[in-house]
Structures are given as C-alpha cells and as structure tokens.
Design an enzyme around this catalytic site. Structure first.
Site, PDB file in Angstrom:
ATOM      1  N   TYR A 182       0.799  -1.220   0.000  1.00 40.23           N
ATOM      2  CA  TYR A 182       0.000   0.000   0.000  1.00 40.23           C
ATOM      3  C   TYR A 182       0.833   1.273   0.000  1.00 40.23           C
ATOM      4  O   TYR A 182       0.311   2.357  -0.223  1.00 40.23           O
ATOM      5  CB  TYR A 182      -0.958   0.015   1.199  1.00 40.23           C
ATOM      6  N   GLU A 268      -1.440 -30.535  15.530  1.00 42.72           N
ATOM      7  CA  GLU A 268      -2.003 -29.996  14.295  1.00 42.72           C
ATOM      8  C   GLU A 268      -3.161 -29.053  14.567  1.00 42.72           C
ATOM      9  O   GLU A 268      -3.290 -28.032  13.925  1.00 42.72           O
ATOM     10  CB  GLU A 268      -2.475 -31.146  13.382  1.00 42.72           C
ATOM     11  N   ASP A 320      -3.500 -35.450  12.515  1.00 41.19           N
ATOM     12  CA  ASP A 320      -4.527 -36.373  12.044  1.00 41.19           C
ATOM     13  C   ASP A 320      -3.871 -37.505  11.267  1.00 41.19           C
ATOM     14  O   ASP A 320      -2.827 -37.316  10.639  1.00 41.19           O
ATOM     15  CB  ASP A 320      -5.504 -35.650  11.107  1.00 41.19           C
TER      16      ASP A 320
END
EC number: 5.6.2.2
Lengths: 439, 439
Positions: A182, A268, A320
C-alpha cells in the site's frame, strides 16, 4: 490433578453407561479403557523422556547453521553453488542495502546505468539437499537492468522495495506485506508483484524475510514449560490459562528463551491443543505445546525452529491420521516450495511422528464409525507423498503411509474422544510416551 | 516512546523522498502529513476520552441482562413470548438436565413414553426486538416423542447429548463440538446432526452453549490495559509483547477482569492489530485492543461482551471501508442468524464506528490507487445492509453507506500505510479520537 483424575474415572464409567445398546463400540471402549492399566507410574515415563531429551541435546543440532555450513563445506565451492539465506540483524541488512545502492550509484555515475543481479527462484532452480534435508536454491542470477524496456519497471520496483525496507529497519518497526504494497500501489500494481520482489530482495541480500522486518500474520499459540521475552515482556507459558500465548509475528523480538521441558509437542489442531492446555498436560509431562491451528504459518515455523535450535529438545508431532497431517509435517520439516530460499530458517528437521498414525487405528481399536474413508484426492496425495524424499528417508513412515493407502481409512485426532473426552491426555499420549512409540 | 517518535519523524521524511516523481501521491501525502500538525497534545485528547468513558459508564449498561429484563418486562408475559437464553453455572445446568430426565423417567413409568419439548429455531421464528436491539426466538415448541418413527432417532440423539453434556459438566472440563460428535459417530451420523441437537438442548435448557461447556475454537487476540485471570492464571495484557494474548475459548474460565482503559478498540484485522501492538498504542491512549482476525468467532464475541458489560467502556471499531467491514460490525452488535437464540450473550450493542469510513477516503485524501472499485457482489451486499435495522437506526451509518454505494469505492485499513507505516497510530487514530469522529 488427582481430583481431576478421580473425576476422570467417574466420567469414563458414565460414558460406558449405554454399552448394552452398542456392543461393538463397547468392546472397543473397554479395550481402550484396559490400556489405562498398562500405564506405568509417571516417574517411569518421565525417566524415558529424560533420556530422550538428553540424547537429543547431545546429538549435533540438526538443521542449525553449524550443521548447514558443515554439510555445505563438503561440497565444491558451496557459497557459489547454493543460496542459503540467513537471519541478519538490522545493522547488517541496512549495510547490505547501502552497498547495493552505492554500487548502483557508482555504475550510474560511470555512465553504465544500473542493474540488479537477481537470483532465480524458479521451481527448476530448487533442489533438495539430502545432507541438509532441505530444499535450497541453486545460485543462478539474472540481470535486471533499468535501461531495458523489459525490465525497467521491475528494476524500479526492486529499488523501491529496497528503500522501503531500509526505512522500516531504520525506524525499528515491523510491517506486513500488505502494508508494503500500500505504500506505492501505483507502482506495484498488485500485491503479487511487491511480494515477488520482496522475495527477490531477500535472496539478493542473503537474508530471511523476517530479517527485512516484513512479517506474516500469526495464528499459532503456545502453552507449557517455556518462558521467553516478547518485545521485552517476560512471558511465562505455564501461566497462560487455556487460551495460551499467541506466537509473536516478529521472531526477532523474541529473546531469552528458557525451558525445563523434556520435549516439544507439536499439535495440528486447535481442539487437541485446548484439551492439552485445559488438562495442563505439561505439568504432568514437562513439555512445550504449540499449534498453528492447521496449515503452518511462517511465524509458527520460525518459532518452532528457534525453540528446537536453542533448547535442543526432541519434537514430537500429533497430527490427524491422513495425508494432510503428513503434509503439515512436511512443511514444518522441509519447507514449502515457494519459500525454498528461506528454508534453512523455517524448517525443523527431525520431527518424530508420535501419532495419530494409521497403525494406531487398529492398535487402539478406534471404532469403525470414527474412521473415515479416504477420498480419491486423499489417495492421490498419499501416493505422491510416498514419492517424496522426506518420507522415503524414514522406513517407518513409508510403512505407515502404505498402511493408510491399503486400508483406505483416515481418522482425526478427535476420533480418540470416542473413548472419553480426556482419553487423549490420560491414556493415549502417556502410553505413547511410555512405549517410546514415535518414528 | 519519544525515541520512537523521533525515529518516526525521520522515517516520514524518507518516505517522501521520492515525492518529485509522483506528484499526485505526493500532494496527498503532504496533506496527510499536514494533519499531524492538527493534533493537540495527548493530554487534551485524553480528556476527551475520559469524558467519553465516564458518559459510557453512567449510561445504562446497554445489552446487559438488567436492561434485557427491563425491556422484556415492558411486554406482555415476556418469558412466554420469547426465548432468551442466559449464562448458567454448571450446577444450575446440571440440575436442569436432571429435571428434564426425571420428567422423562416419570412419563415412561406412567406408561406414556417420553417426549422432549423442543423450541423451534427456524428463521421464520426469529424476530428482531428493537428494544433489545437483538434477534431473539419466538417461543414456539414442538414435541419430539420417542415413540414415533419420525422423531425416535432425534429423540435418542437429544437424550444422548443431554447425557454427554451432563458428563462434561460433572468432570469440570470443556470440549468442542467435534469432540462431542466423535463420542458416538454411529448414532449422530454426521456432525451437523449433533451440532443441531446441541443448539436444541441449549434452547431447551435456557442456557448458552458456553454454559454447556461446549466451546468454539478461538482465533482472537487481545493486548492493552487489561488484566484478567484465565483459568486462574493472572494475565497482564500490557505485558504480552506484540503477539498478544490468545482469547480463551471458555469464557467461564475468565474472571477478575480489571482495567484502567478509557475505551475498547475493536480491530477487524491482524495487520492493524500488530501495528497497534508494536507501537504500544495503548500506552499513549489507555485502551484495550482486540481482534478476531476477520469474521468474529464466538469466543471473541463472548469476550468483548464480557469486557463491555463488566468495564462499561465505550467500544470503538476500526474496520475496512467496505460492506464486509460493516457486516463484521453487525455480527458483533446483533449476532448472526444461526445463533439467534444465544444472541443476548454474544452481542455487544452500541459499538461506535470509528473508521475507516467511506467519508474518510476523501477527508484524508487516500490516493485513488489505494482505493478499490466495489464488485457487483459488494454493491449487492451494501444495498442489503441499507435495509437492515441495525443500519437504519443510525443516520450516520446510512449516510456513510450511501456514500460508499455512490462512489463505488472501498478501501482497507492498510490503505493508510500509503502515508507511512505508522500513520495509523501516529496521526489517523489520534486525530479521530481528538475530533470525537465516531458515529
């Protein structure tokens, strides 16, 4: 703790109240519960962990800069062959920028115009170095002259980014990539362009993006046996309640890392983190628990690496049991392709896969209905992982992945909740630690 | 602080170094810089803030339970008309569950089987109450008998969820919706079903979901002039570095909230939060700064409400100047449709819109290239917002939204970085506060 344990026993009883209706679940549940009796006293598990920690602190600090330079020294003229960027302090980065700009000025004054030598970050230029266990950039530079229609704009952007980074460093502040964009939207056009040049500048200066004080947004949190200073404020991560301490976006403001932990537990997901934090797992087994809440962000990766390098603790991962969980491990361990030049500072090699592993599903008799069938995409990703070097290096991982692909089943960490909400912290993890069941 | 300020001045000079090349940006930049001279001494701005804070603490605590009951008392037989759930302690929730189950048991013993009376949460059953400035549920219950093929399964799930919640409360722990689902995947089938019944149970028991100890994952962070206890650990949010303190997922573990702040600054985005934290904005203007990093999660909404109710501080919001920024304000203020029954405990009415407002773009002469054209979808959302009660109630908001739709321009908070990285904290916000420029 003991109060909670007693309540835990009562809760487990309540959970099996509806047993008569669902025999299969009940068998699995009572088997799961029977594992509790296999647990040895905590003192014995702690002894195991202590020997793990001491072995880890004695081994050569994998992935630290000393090992990196050693491995590189074995090759011919390494600095010329590969680009390995490193953390630099502000003064050093500033003087590197000054040197670049002085060279450009001299070149202009001598009538030759100016040009930047920019390392190529193309995928074809990225190689995996087994010695370092990391992806690095081959040193191959292209000229970016200002006096050329094709590169004039990019050369201008490069000069502008150099000047902006210089200003940021001089003020001693940190900004985001978005802030940087910006400051000169007209020149940059879109953020992808300023981001890309920022990566170029990082390679040109041979320093990490965090050394440029351009930081990523953080989403990681940490609790446990760790104290450190965040921008001068002393943080005690055993006193951060259940919410934990947000991992700081600017790693160079982190200092004075101290810990009496025996290992780092990398989690996780948020839900498992919360369970561990609420049960104050780290008080039973001294550890540091951190999570990036899914896909690892740069701030969390930098933080984990700092902990690993400074504390020399083993890192055990709880993810997982699916290809995505392994992918996450790979990002922590080997980095992601688009940040390869910075990989030395972002990666933490030698993470142990504690769980949930495909073989755990049968070993802990996770009920069928808590397992999920793998999708075609899962299977594709799993097969790709089998071809990855970081998997192939570890025989145990290959076997686990093959098991996953053969059974075509996956499971989340929370599947363990089917044995009781606190099964994770009261049985599964302690037993894993006791049996040194990591690979 | 003064050191930083001096450096700030130097940096601003550097930023305008390339001014001659880009005249339009430079004009905007020098105008923006000229606003700095409009700033009165901090003491004067602080006096303004002090009167705001004291006005706020004297006004009736908007949205607190006392105002809710007062407003409801004005209507005919309010308890019968609307469902307003409230926070309850574990003992109270447990005894409510016991009463439900005893009633069911008695009904079974008398040979009538059992049935739950479940409030309808359908959209058609949700109404906006202007007096309360909130969406609530009309009390309309349907029977869920076990002895009916159509409802047997749902009645079973309801009984199971009641028993699980009971177990969680008895153990004094907190779990996630996902944990709950995994305790009986076979019965629940998919998580949407256990989630829906959990909401039913919440309405049946007349208590919030957090009272059931089923928590949402948190992503919010807080820094500033605030101390509180998270699960017994004393947290001082002025000593949380740049990273801040992660907002705890379980609001009932938060206690002992204390603060010498004059206002709460609610920030939409991470990047602006980081800027404020690094510049220690709260030390210059005593405030509490928090962000949910985008779409507000339940934990952050609960936390903001607790702060507002207990500290009676004004809440000023800093969001992007686009329809999405306003949407976020609406979620904090009025809740979201699918949690309407819980809205009393999740909403914080009376948030002031500090910035970035559509009128600021011209007022601060944000360069054209830092503004973005609104997409068709943006415009659609903006027009819908104009029809929303919470916007229509506030004339200033309507005007701003009309300005946005007329100019078809939007801008992010970070657009202010075009005037310098610290313009937000050094000029924009102080000037806003000085001019009491909130609506």
């Amino acid at each position: 703790m003991s109060e909670k344990k007693r309540r835990g026993g009562a809760g487990a009883g309540a959970a099996s109240g509806s047993a008569s209706k669902k025999p299969r679940v009940s068998t699995a549940a009572s088997y799961a519960e029977s594992l509790r009796s296999k647990l040895r006293p905590d003192a014995s598990i702690l002894a195991t962990l202590r020997s793990l920690a001491s072995a880890c602190s004695k081994s050569k600090p994998a992935g630290s800069s000393s090992s990196a330079s050693k491995a590189l020294a074995a090759e011919d003229d390494p600095a010329a062959s590969y680009i390995v960027v490193a953390d630099q302090d502000s003064a050093s980065v500033t003087s590197r920028i000054n040197r670049l700009v002085l060279a450009a000025a001299r070149s202009i004054l001598s009538g030759r115009g100016f040009s930047f030598a920019v390392p190529s970050r193309a995928a074809s230029n990225q190689v995996y170095l087994p010695d370092l266990d990391r992806i690095v950039l081959v040193r191959r530079e292209s000229a970016r002259p200002f006096a050329n229609v094709a590169t004039a704009r990019k050369a201008t952007i490069t000069a502008r980014v150099l000047s902006l980074v210089h200003a940021v460093l001089r003020r001693g502040i940190h900004v985001t990539k978005r802030d940087l964009f910006y400051t000169d939207v007209k020149l940059f056009g879109d953020q992808a362009q300023s981001d890309a040049v920022l990566d170029d500048v990082s390679c040109m200066l041979g320093c990490t993006r965090s050394s440029l004080h351009v930081v990523a947004s953080e989403k990681g949190v940490v609790v446990g046996r760790l104290t450190f200073a965040d921008d001068g404020d002393r943080i005690d991560c055993t006193r951060m309640g259940v919410g934990g301490k947000a991992i700081p976006p600017n790693i160079d403001r982190v200092s004075g890392i101290e810990s009496d932990a025996l290992f780092i537990l990398l989690v996780e997901k948020d839900a498992a983190f919360m369970r561990l934090a609420e049960d104050r797992f780290y008080n039973r087994f001294p550890c540091i628990i951190l999570t990036a809440k899914g896909q690892p962000d740069v701030a969390t990766r930098l933080f984990l690496r700092r902990l690993k390098v400074e504390l020399k603790l083993p890192v055990l991962a709880l993810v997982d049991s699916d290809p995505y969980g392994l992918k996450i491990l790979s990002v922590y361990m080997c980095g992601s392709k688009n940040m390869s030049y910075d990989s030395a500072n972002l990666t933490t090699p030698d993470i142990k896969w504690l769980g949930v592993r495909p073989s755990d599903l049968d070993k802990y008799r996770v009920p069928e209905q808590c397992r999920l069938p793998m999708t075609d995409h899962d299977i594709k990703v799993g097969k790709e992982l089998l071809e990855e070097d970081f998997v192939k290096q570890n025989e145990g991982w290959v076997k686990e992945l093959e098991t996953m692909l053969r059974t075509r089943q996956k499971a989340e960490i929370q599947a363990l909740s089917s044995f009781g909400f606190q099964y994770l912290t009261e049985v599964y993890l302690p037993l894993k630690l006791q049996q040194q069941d990591w690979i």
